[in-house]
Design an enzyme around this catalytic site. Structure first.
Site, PDB file in Angstrom:
ATOM      1  N   HIS A   1      49.736  23.538  72.895  1.00  0.00           N
ATOM      2  CA  HIS A   1      49.033  24.744  72.446  1.00  0.00           C
ATOM      3  C   HIS A   1      49.975  25.693  71.716  1.00  0.00           C
ATOM      4  CE1 HIS A   1      45.991  24.021  75.953  1.00  0.00           C
ATOM      5  NE2 HIS A   1      45.913  23.105  75.004  1.00  0.00           N
TER       6      HIS A   1
ATOM      7  N   HIS B   1      38.721  22.652  70.311  1.00  0.00           N
ATOM      8  CA  HIS B   1      39.948  22.512  71.085  1.00  0.00           C
ATOM      9  C   HIS B   1      40.632  21.177  70.798  1.00  0.00           C
ATOM     10  CE1 HIS B   1      42.918  23.421  74.100  1.00  0.00           C
ATOM     11  NE2 HIS B   1      42.835  22.147  74.448  1.00  0.00           N
TER      12      HIS B   1
ATOM     13  N   ASP C   1      44.481  20.719  69.682  1.00  0.00           N
ATOM     14  CA  ASP C   1      45.443  19.791  70.275  1.00  0.00           C
ATOM     15  C   ASP C   1      46.072  18.884  69.224  1.00  0.00           C
ATOM     16  OD1 ASP C   1      45.323  20.623  72.910  1.00  0.00           O
ATOM     17  OD2 ASP C   1      43.912  19.071  73.544  1.00  0.00           O
TER      18      ASP C   1
ATOM     19  N   HIS D   1      46.016  13.037  73.456  1.00  0.00           N
ATOM     20  CA  HIS D   1      47.472  13.165  73.374  1.00  0.00           C
ATOM     21  C   HIS D   1      48.168  11.806  73.241  1.00  0.00           C
ATOM     22  CE1 HIS D   1      47.045  17.361  74.127  1.00  0.00           C
ATOM     23  NE2 HIS D   1      46.625  17.214  75.372  1.00  0.00           N
TER      24      HIS D   1
END
Length: 307
Positions: A77, A234, A238, A261
């Site tokens: 973030h 969001h 990311d 991720h």
């Protein structure tokens, strides 16, 4: 286009997502060509980590950087805020093994960076540009990248939940749009997963204060969503943060489906391992200054209101 750093040091404290303990962080100006560097305070002084795909050691709950001895978790973030706001050089001092989760978005970090003010430096910006199409796929998820003068993301998510389902969003990532359209979007998770994590001593700092939590039917948080499509926003946030781990700013057009991720990092490792095929280091030419613009080293963006 010239490199930028922040004008002055700013500090914050907050809860760590993993430990649930208070952690502290300072954002400091850095010289030209420094890039992004973490200074992690340990028993013998400071350990320094420069983001690199090979230093990503954990991608479960968040992105963690480590060198085998020292590590810092939940970096995505803050890195998204740094890249989203167009900052090239910055030192991040960390007390603890993770960054504060704040409210689960990048909004607090954008606010801190704006409070610090941005300063143009004397050397031109260098980027890593995608020079030919590249596709990385795994288990039906994919990231495709194409040459593009800028950073454009076309992202799709698909969750088997009535409130999420399939969502798509496309955006050229500029400081204005990152600040106004992505930064406030919070991380999200499912109630049954949160309960399992807490029962097993994981994500001890996770709460309704720093995440959108969903049960089988809807949002548990009393205040609801900040955007109707907060989930896709969001995920894009990311992605911006995870791409910052390449080191230099990345240029390209990205089509992303259901990535997270782990896949983001695997994509970067693939591109870096084949850099001669897919990446080109490009020095951007400084913009011609208007007659009344300040000399190099000008301060801009100092303490504006949060978007």
């Amino acid at each position: 286009m010239l490199q930028t750093t922040i004008r002055e040091t700013v500090r914050c404290t907050g809860v760590g997502l993993h430990s649930g303990k208070q952690v502290a962080m300072a954002l400091c100006p850095a010289a030209e060509d420094t890039g992004i560097i973490f200074a992690i305070r340990n028993g013998s002084g400071n350990a320094f980590l420069t983001p690199n795909p090979s230093l990503v050691v954990e991608t479960g709950l968040a992105t963690t950087l480590g060198n085998g001895t020292d590590s810092v978790a939940t970096v995505e973030h803050l890195l998204a805020a740094i890249r989203g706001m167009g900052i090239d050089n910055i030192k991040i001092e960390v007390e603890g093994s993770e960054l504060p989760i704040m409210d689960g978005s990048a909004a607090s970090f954008v606010y801190l960076l704006k409070q610090a003010g941005l300063r143009r430096q004397s050397r031109p910006k260098t980027v890593l540009a995608i020079k030919k199409p590249v596709s990385f796929e795994q288990d039906g998820k994919f990231i495709k990248a194409f040459p593009h003068d800028g950073f454009f993301v076309d992202y799709t998510i698909d969750f088997a939940h009535p409130l999420i389902g399939r969502q798509t969003m496309s955006m050229e990532i500029t400081p204005e749009d990152f600040s106004g359209k992505l930064a406030k979007a919070r991380t999200f998770g499912f109630l049954k997963e949160v309960e399992y994590l807490h029962a097993n001593g994981l994500a001890l700092g996770g709460s309704l204060d720093n995440a959108v939590v969903l049960d089988e039917y809807g949002v548990v948080n009393s205040e609801g969503l900040r955007f109707e499509d907060e989930f896709i926003r969001h995920k894009m946030l990311d992605f911006v943060g995870d791409m910052a781990i390449l080191g230099l700013p990345l240029q390209g057009r990205f089509e992303v489906f259901a990535s997270g991720h782990a896949l983001n990092n695997q994509f970067l490792r693939h591109v870096e391992a084949n850099a001669e095929l897919y990446l080109e280091k490009v020095t951007l030419q400084p913009e011609k200054a208007p007659e009344k613009e300040a000399e190099k080293g000008e301060v801009f963006g100092a303490t504006p209101a949060m978007a």
